[in-house]
Design a protein around this motif. Sequence first.
Motif, PDB file in Angstrom:
ATOM      1  N   VAL A  65       0.849  -1.186   0.000  1.00  0.00           N
ATOM      2  CA  VAL A  65       0.000   0.000   0.000  1.00  0.00           C
ATOM      3  C   VAL A  65       0.884   1.236   0.000  1.00  0.00           C
ATOM      4  O   VAL A  65       1.902   1.286   0.705  1.00  0.00           O
ATOM      5  CB  VAL A  65      -0.931   0.004   1.232  1.00  0.00           C
ATOM      6  CG1 VAL A  65      -1.583   1.363   1.428  1.00  0.00           C
ATOM      7  CG2 VAL A  65      -1.991  -1.077   1.087  1.00  0.00           C
ATOM      8  N   VAL A  66       0.502   2.228  -0.783  1.00  0.00           N
ATOM      9  CA  VAL A  66       1.209   3.502  -0.843  1.00  0.00           C
ATOM     10  C   VAL A  66       0.365   4.562  -0.136  1.00  0.00           C
ATOM     11  O   VAL A  66      -0.819   4.716  -0.421  1.00  0.00           O
ATOM     12  CB  VAL A  66       1.473   3.932  -2.298  1.00  0.00           C
ATOM     13  CG1 VAL A  66       2.277   5.228  -2.332  1.00  0.00           C
ATOM     14  CG2 VAL A  66       2.183   2.833  -3.071  1.00  0.00           C
ATOM     15  N   ASP A 149      -0.210  -2.146  -4.735  1.00  0.00           N
ATOM     16  CA  ASP A 149      -1.493  -2.744  -5.088  1.00  0.00           C
ATOM     17  C   ASP A 149      -2.651  -1.783  -4.845  1.00  0.00           C
ATOM     18  O   ASP A 149      -3.746  -1.973  -5.395  1.00  0.00           O
ATOM     19  CB  ASP A 149      -1.717  -4.019  -4.261  1.00  0.00           C
ATOM     20  CG  ASP A 149      -0.657  -5.066  -4.543  1.00  0.00           C
ATOM     21  OD1 ASP A 149      -0.700  -5.665  -5.630  1.00  0.00           O
ATOM     22  OD2 ASP A 149       0.228  -5.260  -3.681  1.00  0.00           O
ATOM     23  N   PHE A 150      -2.405  -0.748  -4.064  1.00  0.00           N
ATOM     24  CA  PHE A 150      -3.461   0.188  -3.688  1.00  0.00           C
ATOM     25  C   PHE A 150      -2.782   1.414  -3.094  1.00  0.00           C
ATOM     26  O   PHE A 150      -1.707   1.306  -2.492  1.00  0.00           O
ATOM     27  CB  PHE A 150      -4.390  -0.459  -2.651  1.00  0.00           C
ATOM     28  CG  PHE A 150      -5.562   0.383  -2.232  1.00  0.00           C
ATOM     29  CD1 PHE A 150      -6.543   0.755  -3.128  1.00  0.00           C
ATOM     30  CD2 PHE A 150      -5.696   0.792  -0.894  1.00  0.00           C
ATOM     31  CE1 PHE A 150      -7.627   1.522  -2.724  1.00  0.00           C
ATOM     32  CE2 PHE A 150      -6.779   1.552  -0.489  1.00  0.00           C
ATOM     33  CZ  PHE A 150      -7.751   1.913  -1.407  1.00  0.00           C
ATOM     34  N   ALA A 151      -3.372   2.592  -3.321  1.00  0.00           N
ATOM     35  CA  ALA A 151      -2.783   3.820  -2.787  1.00  0.00           C
ATOM     36  C   ALA A 151      -3.852   4.679  -2.125  1.00  0.00           C
ATOM     37  O   ALA A 151      -5.008   4.704  -2.549  1.00  0.00           O
ATOM     38  CB  ALA A 151      -2.098   4.618  -3.901  1.00  0.00           C
ATOM     39  N   ALA A 288      -7.204  -4.987  -0.495  1.00  0.00           N
ATOM     40  CA  ALA A 288      -6.729  -3.923   0.388  1.00  0.00           C
ATOM     41  C   ALA A 288      -7.758  -2.822   0.521  1.00  0.00           C
ATOM     42  O   ALA A 288      -7.960  -2.253   1.598  1.00  0.00           O
ATOM     43  CB  ALA A 288      -5.411  -3.355  -0.136  1.00  0.00           C
ATOM     44  N   ALA A 289      -8.441  -2.498  -0.579  1.00  0.00           N
ATOM     45  CA  ALA A 289      -9.456  -1.448  -0.544  1.00  0.00           C
ATOM     46  C   ALA A 289     -10.662  -1.875   0.285  1.00  0.00           C
ATOM     47  O   ALA A 289     -11.212  -1.085   1.068  1.00  0.00           O
ATOM     48  CB  ALA A 289      -9.885  -1.084  -1.965  1.00  0.00           C
ATOM     49  N   SER A 358      -6.186  -9.731   8.244  1.00  0.00           N
ATOM     50  CA  SER A 358      -6.885  -9.067   7.150  1.00  0.00           C
ATOM     51  C   SER A 358      -6.192  -9.272   5.818  1.00  0.00           C
ATOM     52  O   SER A 358      -6.816  -9.215   4.775  1.00  0.00           O
ATOM     53  CB  SER A 358      -6.970  -7.573   7.429  1.00  0.00           C
ATOM     54  OG  SER A 358      -5.674  -7.009   7.540  1.00  0.00           O
ATOM     55  N   ASN A 359      -4.918  -9.560   5.868  1.00  0.00           N
ATOM     56  CA  ASN A 359      -4.183  -9.817   4.621  1.00  0.00           C
ATOM     57  C   ASN A 359      -2.954 -10.666   4.957  1.00  0.00           C
ATOM     58  O   ASN A 359      -1.853 -10.168   5.015  1.00  0.00           O
ATOM     59  CB  ASN A 359      -3.777  -8.511   3.951  1.00  0.00           C
ATOM     60  CG  ASN A 359      -3.115  -8.744   2.603  1.00  0.00           C
ATOM     61  OD1 ASN A 359      -3.556  -9.609   1.865  1.00  0.00           O
ATOM     62  ND2 ASN A 359      -2.055  -8.011   2.308  1.00  0.00           N
TER      63      ASN A 359
END
Length: 361
Positions: A65-66, A149-151, A288-289, A358-359
């Motif tokens: 994640v960013v 993968d998600f920001a 992630a979202a 969660s991940n």
Amino acid sequence: MPQLDLSLDAAQLTAQLVDIPSVSREEKVLADAVETALRELPHLEVLRDGNAVVARTALGRAERVVLAGHLDTVPIADNVPSRLEDGILWGCGTSDMKSGVAVQLRIAATVPEPNRDLTFVFYDQEEIEADANGLKRLAEKHPEWLAGDFAVVLEPSSGEIEGGCQGTLRVLLHTTGERAHSARSWMGRNAIHGAAPILERLAAYEPRRVEIDGLEYREGLNAVRIEGGVAGNVIPDACTVTVNFRYAPDRGEDEALAHVREVFDGLYEDLVVDDSSPGALPGLGRPAAAAFIEAVGGTPQPKYGWTDVARFSALGVPAVNYGPGDPNYAHKRDEHAHVDKILHCEERLRAWLTLNGSNPA
């Protein structure tokens, strides 16, 4: 050199950040302070390009994640140093977006083993012309630094999730005529009158609505300026209609331009692209979202407008806007942020990044 104390909570750290002036192109002192503070954290690799600082974990997690935010502010308007009154922190940048940057720094300092690998991006020159934007520079020079993968871009959103962003296209539609004396108008051809069909097409246009990841994006095609005329007694031989197209992020830039050309086909002598920036998909279906929405709460909304989430989308990284500041007070002399919203944002992000299971890696 000013020092940042990352042991402070995000609201107190916001005050420290505000008290280090960092108007666009003058971010070096703050960038130095951010870099120095981050290099004290052994779990982070720290990188720098100009006045942009990037820090990241390398834990081998299944997702990365960013968290991104800009260091600069608009020019100060007699609103530095910061002041705290009745739970409200006042000062230049409190909303846009040093409260978001403070949350980033707190997560960097207090979550050494997140459930996802993290990249923290602190960049310069966001508040001025797009070509100077530090995130644009990083995307061109070091795209691998922004991989994920998600920001989450911590732009002010009043503590609500705003998914992706609209694309924006601005074009100049030119019509031509023949100049003549207005007393002998039949000897000329009025270019302003020639623009009437363009305005009629705009008035009749029905903008599209499209649902993406459960968010409804509304498009808009509008004239925002008309220029023409020579003198009070001259039939004009040139007219320009400026049209702005705000489009849903399922369209690319080329598709948006093709659509505008199709709408106005045959109604102009020339079309010039004056500005173009692609939109960003929200990516709310990513794991992630989904975990982010669950941890943060509330109902995600579409982002009406353009933000730097689009730069991540161009790199294939879906992104959302989520920050504690109130966008209605960004850039104002009375800019401020509520302490409780800053602390809530810090708490919610920490919960998302530390939730067990969660991940799994």
